[in-house]
Scaffold this motif. Sequence first.
Motif, mmCIF file in Angstrom:
data_model
loop_
_atom_site.group_PDB
_atom_site.id
_atom_site.type_symbol
_atom_site.label_atom_id
_atom_site.label_comp_id
_atom_site.label_asym_id
_atom_site.label_seq_id
_atom_site.Cartn_x
_atom_site.Cartn_y
_atom_site.Cartn_z
ATOM 1 N N LEU A 41 -12.136 7.889 25.421
ATOM 2 C CA LEU A 41 -11.667 8.016 24.041
ATOM 3 C C LEU A 41 -10.189 8.403 23.994
ATOM 4 O O LEU A 41 -9.413 7.868 23.189
ATOM 5 C CB LEU A 41 -12.499 9.057 23.296
ATOM 6 N N GLN A 42 -9.802 9.341 24.865
ATOM 7 C CA GLN A 42 -8.411 9.805 24.912
ATOM 8 C C GLN A 42 -7.454 8.656 25.223
ATOM 9 O O GLN A 42 -6.368 8.551 24.643
ATOM 10 C CB GLN A 42 -8.277 10.893 25.975
ATOM 11 N N GLU A 43 -7.862 7.785 26.126
ATOM 12 C CA GLU A 43 -7.008 6.671 26.511
ATOM 13 C C GLU A 43 -7.025 5.560 25.462
ATOM 14 O O GLU A 43 -5.973 5.033 25.081
ATOM 15 C CB GLU A 43 -7.477 6.125 27.866
ATOM 16 N N ALA A 44 -8.212 5.202 24.984
ATOM 17 C CA ALA A 44 -8.332 4.041 24.095
ATOM 18 C C ALA A 44 -7.773 4.298 22.700
ATOM 19 O O ALA A 44 -7.298 3.376 22.039
ATOM 20 C CB ALA A 44 -9.798 3.627 23.997
ATOM 21 N N VAL A 45 -7.829 5.556 22.234
ATOM 22 C CA VAL A 45 -7.402 5.842 20.861
ATOM 23 C C VAL A 45 -5.896 5.634 20.678
ATOM 24 O O VAL A 45 -5.409 5.541 19.547
ATOM 25 C CB VAL A 45 -7.794 7.293 20.481
ATOM 26 N N LYS A 104 -10.305 5.608 14.479
ATOM 27 C CA LYS A 104 -9.215 6.332 15.133
ATOM 28 C C LYS A 104 -9.100 7.750 14.587
ATOM 29 O O LYS A 104 -8.930 8.718 15.347
ATOM 30 C CB LYS A 104 -7.893 5.592 14.933
ATOM 31 N N ARG A 105 -9.209 7.897 13.262
ATOM 32 C CA ARG A 105 -9.083 9.222 12.664
ATOM 33 C C ARG A 105 -10.205 10.149 13.136
ATOM 34 O O ARG A 105 -9.971 11.318 13.447
ATOM 35 C CB ARG A 105 -9.101 9.120 11.137
ATOM 36 N N ALA A 106 -11.432 9.629 13.207
ATOM 37 C CA ALA A 106 -12.556 10.449 13.656
ATOM 38 C C ALA A 106 -12.384 10.862 15.121
ATOM 39 O O ALA A 106 -12.670 12.009 15.489
ATOM 40 C CB ALA A 106 -13.864 9.693 13.463
ATOM 41 N N VAL A 107 -11.910 9.933 15.957
ATOM 42 C CA VAL A 107 -11.716 10.247 17.377
ATOM 43 C C VAL A 107 -10.622 11.289 17.557
ATOM 44 O O VAL A 107 -10.768 12.242 18.338
ATOM 45 C CB VAL A 107 -11.384 8.970 18.171
ATOM 46 N N ASN A 108 -9.514 11.131 16.839
ATOM 47 C CA ASN A 108 -8.430 12.115 16.948
ATOM 48 C C ASN A 108 -8.888 13.498 16.501
ATOM 49 O O ASN A 108 -8.494 14.514 17.080
ATOM 50 C CB ASN A 108 -7.222 11.667 16.124
ATOM 51 N N THR A 109 -9.731 13.544 15.482
ATOM 52 C CA THR A 109 -10.272 14.826 15.039
ATOM 53 C C THR A 109 -11.183 15.422 16.108
ATOM 54 O O THR A 109 -11.131 16.619 16.389
ATOM 55 C CB THR A 109 -11.058 14.657 13.727
#
Length: 317
Positions: free
Chosen positions: A91-95, A173-178
């Motif tokens: 997730l860290q890489e793909a976002v 993207k917003r959900a992953v960053n959160t």
Amino acid sequence: MKIQKLTIIIPAFNESEILVNSVHRLLAIEDQVAEQHADMLGMRADIVIVDDGSTDQTWSLVEKLHKENPRVRGLQFSRNFGHQAALLAGLQEAVKTADFLVTIDADLQDDPEKILDMVSMAMDGDEIVYGVRNNRESDTWFKRTTAQGYYWTLHVLGVELVPNHADFRLMSKRAVNTLLSYPERNFFIRGIIPKLGFKTGEVDYKRTPRLAGESKYPLKKMLSFAWEGITSLTIAPVRLILCLGVLACFLSIGMVIYAIVMKILGLTDHGWSSLMVSLWFVSGIQMISLGVIGEYIGKVINEVKGRPRYTIQTIIE
């Protein structure tokens, strides 16, 4: 909601027997998504494979797949850090480049065709779409019963969890960053995502048997994962110890009254068996209590140390 790029993230640990077929199938599904939503000009799609310290040919296959198709990217851990760490690394890489991200296990027992429905729901405004099993007919009686008991226990302890949902989901993207903004090291993704508060949806699917290879979650690892989820999300076990202590105090008061009454009546002949049973019972409760409290203290120590969740050895862009 317009999607410029979709990325599928695959955590993989010793999945050489099935990885190539799984990747080709997911690439085909991404092509179907692009075809169904051709009006979204510029849509791109790729796959990020996170090799969680595999000891077989998994990483060699990732390199081969990347050479055949640049849409396949890879991260290689320096050692095995666990499934949750692999998901977070992906997730860290793909976002960095993706608008929507899908996580799915390499064995594809979770129906990958449902990704098409997930994308459609995301376009309609859902920022998190859970893949939820609609039955457990393929599971053994033991696994089915323990899974139901696990979800019931978490519910009683006050943990918000989506029943019959593993790690097959779509996130914006917003959900992953959160999600990634949560700093704790004791990370239980399934329990934290429902706390994010974004609009969610669900797609039902029937799980299929593995085509090859062995399950990476034997009984021991499942029990460890379940305990990790409980201790990471709630302090209810510690409160339960407090309740047991209070109950023991009331019982001891009752036993004092009982002893006084027996003394007055002259019936003070106490047996060795009852004394030993009492000692073993109380000692057992004390040891369990110390173990549970020690588990939480250990987690606090890990958080204070602030060590990295994982170490990436190689990146294939």
